[in-house]
Design an enzyme around this catalytic site. Structure first.
Site, PDB file in Angstrom:
ATOM      1  N   ASP A  88       0.842  -1.205   0.000  1.00 55.57           N
ATOM      2  CA  ASP A  88       0.000   0.000   0.000  1.00 55.57           C
ATOM      3  C   ASP A  88       0.877   1.254   0.000  1.00 55.57           C
ATOM      4  OD1 ASP A  88       0.896  -0.150   2.605  1.00 55.57           O
ATOM      5  OD2 ASP A  88      -1.081   0.056   3.532  1.00 55.57           O
ATOM      6  N   SER A  89       2.213   1.055   0.054  1.00 59.14           N
ATOM      7  CA  SER A  89       3.142   2.170  -0.165  1.00 59.14           C
ATOM      8  C   SER A  89       2.958   2.752  -1.562  1.00 59.14           C
ATOM      9  CB  SER A  89       4.595   1.706   0.027  1.00 59.14           C
ATOM     10  OG  SER A  89       4.855   0.543  -0.736  1.00 59.14           O
ATOM     11  N   ASP A  91      -1.070  -6.058  -0.481  1.00 58.02           N
ATOM     12  CA  ASP A  91      -1.434  -5.408   0.780  1.00 58.02           C
ATOM     13  C   ASP A  91      -2.931  -5.145   0.819  1.00 58.02           C
ATOM     14  OD1 ASP A  91      -0.013  -4.664   3.044  1.00 58.02           O
ATOM     15  OD2 ASP A  91       1.118  -3.099   1.995  1.00 58.02           O
ATOM     16  N   LYS A 123      -1.503  -9.219   2.709  1.00 58.82           N
ATOM     17  CA  LYS A 123      -0.806  -8.758   3.918  1.00 58.82           C
ATOM     18  C   LYS A 123      -1.706  -7.790   4.656  1.00 58.82           C
ATOM     19  CE  LYS A 123       2.825  -5.661   3.966  1.00 58.82           C
ATOM     20  NZ  LYS A 123       2.280  -4.558   4.774  1.00 58.82           N
ATOM     21  N   GLU A 126      -1.896  -5.353   8.514  1.00 63.26           N
ATOM     22  CA  GLU A 126      -1.130  -4.823   9.642  1.00 63.26           C
ATOM     23  C   GLU A 126      -1.846  -5.081  10.970  1.00 63.26           C
ATOM     24  OE1 GLU A 126      -0.521  -0.628   8.990  1.00 63.26           O
ATOM     25  OE2 GLU A 126       0.547  -0.966   7.107  1.00 63.26           O
ATOM     26  N   GLU A 138       8.580  -4.131  11.157  1.00 69.23           N
ATOM     27  CA  GLU A 138       8.982  -2.817  10.639  1.00 69.23           C
ATOM     28  C   GLU A 138       9.499  -1.905  11.747  1.00 69.23           C
ATOM     29  OE1 GLU A 138       6.351  -0.908   7.832  1.00 69.23           O
ATOM     30  OE2 GLU A 138       7.575   0.916   7.818  1.00 69.23           O
TER      31      GLU A 138
END
Ligand code: KIV
Length: 271
Positions: free
Chosen positions: A51-52, A90, A120, A122, A189
């Site tokens: 999602d970056s 993501d 993925k 978080e 991270e």
């Protein structure tokens, strides 16, 4: 869209074997066909459609604005260039935070509408139900603990996480919960190397570090960062493997000069 039935060489099992044998996992992000093809051919093991893309592709300040439709669009572009690496997509902000059912539906959408190898998301304890539900349906999940950029407004900065005993304990617990919920690997991270070492030794699944030191089972970087394309962003953990900013600027300057001086195109370059 490329075929959802397409298999790539690297799978979740490969990563477990790599961890058991002490073979490090290399992972990078990609958002487009050409970059994905280049990094796959060069031998990266895992390609994350992160999602970056909100930051480095769309130019947003945070990862929050990117949508499910956009993640699906970019995953399909990436997948067309990849034959070997495992592709993970993501889950964007608000595609799983509302609860396990919503997470399950959106993970299913990614797997139905793209040839991604998994998703993925978080978090730790707060997303354990979602991870359990998604993995129970046979969808591989990559966890992500430590600095979790989708929670930026809760923390107010991208500072290192796990620097107090309490925070470190919480991250360690979350990593264990993510593994128990069924994740096949977990991103660590921006946490102290000592903490990442402890987590990597504790878990059976591989840890993939970004700013988490040398003891992780693998490393991931954002591709435009490591290629020197995003030089305004230079945290300590980014190493430049190329200076594409200078390369591209020089190429574009030369092209512009050549056009203006009528030295491009030549007769050989014409029909
Ligand atoms: O979106 C992303 O690129 C990521 C990596 C930094 C792990 O989540």
């Amino acid at each position: 869209m490329s075929s959802p039935g397409q298999f790539r060489k690297i799978t979740t099992q490969t990563f477990m074997i790599m961890k058991q044998k002490g073979i490090k996992i290399s992972a990078l992000t990609a958002y487009d066909f050409i970059t994905a093809k280049l990094i796959d051919n060069a031998g990266v093991d895992l390609i994350l459609v992160g999602d970056s893309l909100s930051n480095v592709f769309q130019g947003n300040l945070t990862t929050l604005p990117v949508t499910m439709d956009e993640m699906i669009y970019h995953t399909n572009a990436v997948a067309k260039g990849v034959q070997r690496a495992m592709i993970i997509t993501d889950m964007p902000f608000m595609s799983y935070q509302p609860g396990a059912d919503e997470a399950f539906r959106n993970a299913g959408r990614i797997m139905k509408e793209t040839p991604s190898g998994g998703v993925k998301l978080e978090g730790g304890k707060n997303v354990a139900d979602a991870i359990f539900k998604i993995t129970s349906a046979g969808i591989p999940v990559m966890g992500h603990v430590g600095l979790t950029p989708q929670s930026i407004h809760q923390f107010g900065s991208y500072r290192e996480r796990g620097t107090t005993d309490e925070e470190a304990e919480g991250i360690l617990r979350d990593a264990k919960i993510v593994e128990e919920a069924g994740a096949f690997c977990v991103v660590l991270e921006k946490i102290p190397a000592k903490l990442a070492k402890k987590i990597s030794e504790m878990l059976k699944i591989p840890t993939i570090g970004i700013g988490a030191g040398m003891h992780c089972d693998g490393q991931i970087l954002v591709t435009p960062d490591m290629l020197g394309l995003n030089k305004e962003f230079k945290p300590r953990f980014v190493r430049y493997y190329a200076d594409l900013t200078t390369e591209i600027e020089n190429a574009v300057k030369k092209f512009t000069e050549d056009v203006k001086s009528s030295s491009f195109p030549t007769e050989q370059e014409s029909y």
